[in-house]
Design an enzyme around this catalytic site. Structure first.
Site, PDB file in Angstrom:
ATOM      1  N   HIS A  17       0.841  -1.209   0.000  1.00 25.92           N
ATOM      2  CA  HIS A  17       0.000   0.000   0.000  1.00 25.92           C
ATOM      3  C   HIS A  17       0.876   1.259   0.000  1.00 25.92           C
ATOM      4  CE1 HIS A  17      -3.140  -2.597   2.267  1.00 25.92           C
ATOM      5  NE2 HIS A  17      -3.658  -2.353   1.087  1.00 25.92           N
ATOM      6  N   LYS A  41     -19.014  -5.407   8.006  1.00 25.28           N
ATOM      7  CA  LYS A  41     -17.820  -6.263   8.076  1.00 25.28           C
ATOM      8  C   LYS A  41     -17.036  -6.016   9.354  1.00 25.28           C
ATOM      9  CE  LYS A  41     -15.789  -6.906   3.578  1.00 25.28           C
ATOM     10  NZ  LYS A  41     -14.611  -6.431   2.871  1.00 25.28           N
ATOM     11  N   ARG A  90      -2.071  -6.116  -8.389  1.00 31.87           N
ATOM     12  CA  ARG A  90      -0.979  -7.054  -8.102  1.00 31.87           C
ATOM     13  C   ARG A  90      -0.917  -8.074  -9.227  1.00 31.87           C
ATOM     14  NH1 ARG A  90      -3.160  -7.475  -2.065  1.00 31.87           N
ATOM     15  NH2 ARG A  90      -4.992  -7.126  -3.338  1.00 31.87           N
ATOM     16  N   SER A 128      -2.885  -7.747   2.875  1.00 32.95           N
ATOM     17  CA  SER A 128      -3.244  -7.663   4.301  1.00 32.95           C
ATOM     18  C   SER A 128      -3.674  -9.033   4.823  1.00 32.95           C
ATOM     19  CB  SER A 128      -4.383  -6.663   4.504  1.00 32.95           C
ATOM     20  OG  SER A 128      -4.005  -5.391   4.062  1.00 32.95           O
TER      21      SER A 128
HETATM   22  P1  ADP Z   1      -9.972  -3.408  -0.584  1.00 35.21           P
HETATM   23  O1  ADP Z   1     -10.641  -4.159   0.537  1.00 35.21           O
HETATM   24  O2  ADP Z   1     -10.714  -2.183  -1.019  1.00 35.21           O
HETATM   25  O3  ADP Z   1      -9.494  -4.254  -1.738  1.00 35.21           O
HETATM   26  P2  ADP Z   1      -7.206  -3.268   0.339  1.00 35.21           P
HETATM   27  O4  ADP Z   1      -6.710  -2.527   1.540  1.00 35.21           O
HETATM   28  O5  ADP Z   1      -7.062  -4.748   0.362  1.00 35.21           O
HETATM   29  O6  ADP Z   1      -8.691  -2.777   0.144  1.00 35.21           O
HETATM   30  O7  ADP Z   1      -6.455  -2.716  -0.955  1.00 35.21           O
HETATM   31  C1  ADP Z   1      -6.606  -1.401  -1.417  1.00 35.21           C
HETATM   32  C2  ADP Z   1      -6.028  -1.308  -2.823  1.00 35.21           C
HETATM   33  O8  ADP Z   1      -4.608  -1.523  -2.789  1.00 35.21           O
HETATM   34  C3  ADP Z   1      -6.578  -2.349  -3.796  1.00 35.21           C
HETATM   35  O9  ADP Z   1      -6.721  -1.749  -5.078  1.00 35.21           O
HETATM   36  C4  ADP Z   1      -5.500  -3.421  -3.826  1.00 35.21           C
HETATM   37  O10 ADP Z   1      -5.486  -4.121  -5.057  1.00 35.21           O
HETATM   38  C5  ADP Z   1      -4.263  -2.556  -3.675  1.00 35.21           C
HETATM   39  N1  ADP Z   1      -3.118  -3.301  -3.129  1.00 35.21           N
HETATM   40  C6  ADP Z   1      -3.022  -3.905  -1.915  1.00 35.21           C
HETATM   41  N2  ADP Z   1      -1.825  -4.488  -1.754  1.00 35.21           N
HETATM   42  C7  ADP Z   1      -1.122  -4.256  -2.909  1.00 35.21           C
HETATM   43  C8  ADP Z   1       0.191  -4.629  -3.394  1.00 35.21           C
HETATM   44  N3  ADP Z   1       1.005  -5.361  -2.662  1.00 35.21           N
HETATM   45  N4  ADP Z   1       0.528  -4.225  -4.637  1.00 35.21           N
HETATM   46  C9  ADP Z   1      -0.322  -3.507  -5.400  1.00 35.21           C
HETATM   47  N5  ADP Z   1      -1.564  -3.129  -5.009  1.00 35.21           N
HETATM   48  C10 ADP Z   1      -1.964  -3.490  -3.792  1.00 35.21           C
END
Ligand code: ADP
Length: 157
Positions: A17, A41, A90, A128
Site C-alpha cells: 500500500h 464487516k 498485483r 493484508s
Molecule cells: P480493498 O478491501 O478495497 O481491496 P485493500 O486494503 O485490500 O482494500 O487494498 C486497497 C487497494 O490496494 C486495492 O486496489 C489493492 O489491489 C491494492 N493493493 C493492496 N496491496 C497491494 C500490493 N502489494 N501491490 C499492489 N496493489 C496493492
C-alpha cells in the site's frame, strides 16, 4: 490542483500500500488515503486503529492526508474535490474485481477516473490477508509492513 483518493480497507496497511501511495503522491498534488468504514464487516483492526497506524506510516509524505469514510467512494471523492481514485494491481487475479469496480464507479460518476498503479516487484505479492495469516501462525511479518505496524501488531494481536 489534482486531488486523488486512495480508498481501501488497509487492515492493516502494508509496504505494498505504501509503495502505491508513494507513487501516487509523486503524480498528484494531494492524495487522501481513506479507510472504508464498512458497517457490516468486522475487521481485524478497528477503523480507528487502522487510521492511527496509517497516519504514523505516512508522516514523511507532505501531500498525503488520512481519513475514513462511510458510503459510496465516489460521493466521498466528490465531497473532497477529487477527480481520481487510485487502486493497486498485483496479479491478474485482482484485475476482474478492480475492472468491475472502476466501471461501476465510472457509470455512477463519469467525471471521476480510476488510475491503477503497481508496486516494485518486491512488494507486489503482499496482501493484508496474508499478513494476518502469518501473524496468527507466529511468523515474522517485519518485512511486509511499516515498522509502527509491526510493533503494534506484535504487541497487541
Ligand atoms: P480493498 O478491501 O478495497 O481491496 P485493500 O486494503 O485490500 O482494500 O487494498 C486497497 C487497494 O490496494 C486495492 O486496489 C489493492 O489491489 C491494492 N493493493 C493492496 N496491496 C497491494 C500490493 N502489494 N501491490 C499492489 N496493489 C496493492
Amino acid at each position: 490542483m489534482k486531488i486523488a483518493i486512495y480508498p481501501g480497507s488497509f487492515d492493516p496497511i502494508t509496504k505494498g500500500h505504501l509503495d502505491i501511495l508513494k507513487n501516487a503522491s509523486e503524480i498528484f498534488d494531494k492524495v487522501i488515503i481513506a479507510v472504508a468504514r464498512n458497517g457490516e464487516k468486522k475487521g481485524f483492526l478497528t477503523v480507528d486503529e487502522r487510521v492511527k497506524l496509517i497516519k504514523e506510516s505516512v508522516k514523511d509524505f507532505d501531500n498525503v492526508e488520512v481519513d475514513s469514510f462511510e458510503g459510496l467512494t465516489i460521493e466521498y471523492a466528490k465531497q473532497h474535490g477529487a477527480e481520481v481514485l487510485i487502486r493497486g494491481l498485483r496479479a491478474v487475479s485482482d484485475f476482474e474485481y478492480e475492472m468491475q469496480l472502476s466501471q461501476t464507479n465510472s457509470a455512477l460518476c463519469s467525471d471521476i477516473k480510476t488510475v491503477f498503479l503497481t508496486t516494485k516487484p518486491k512488494y507486489n505479492f503482499i496482501s493484508s490477508s496474508t499478513i494476518k495469516e502469518i501473524l496468527n501462525n507466529g511468523g515474522d511479518i517485519s518485512k511486509f509492513v511499516p515498522e509502527c505496524v509491526f510493533k503494534y501488531l506484535t504487541q497487541n494481536k
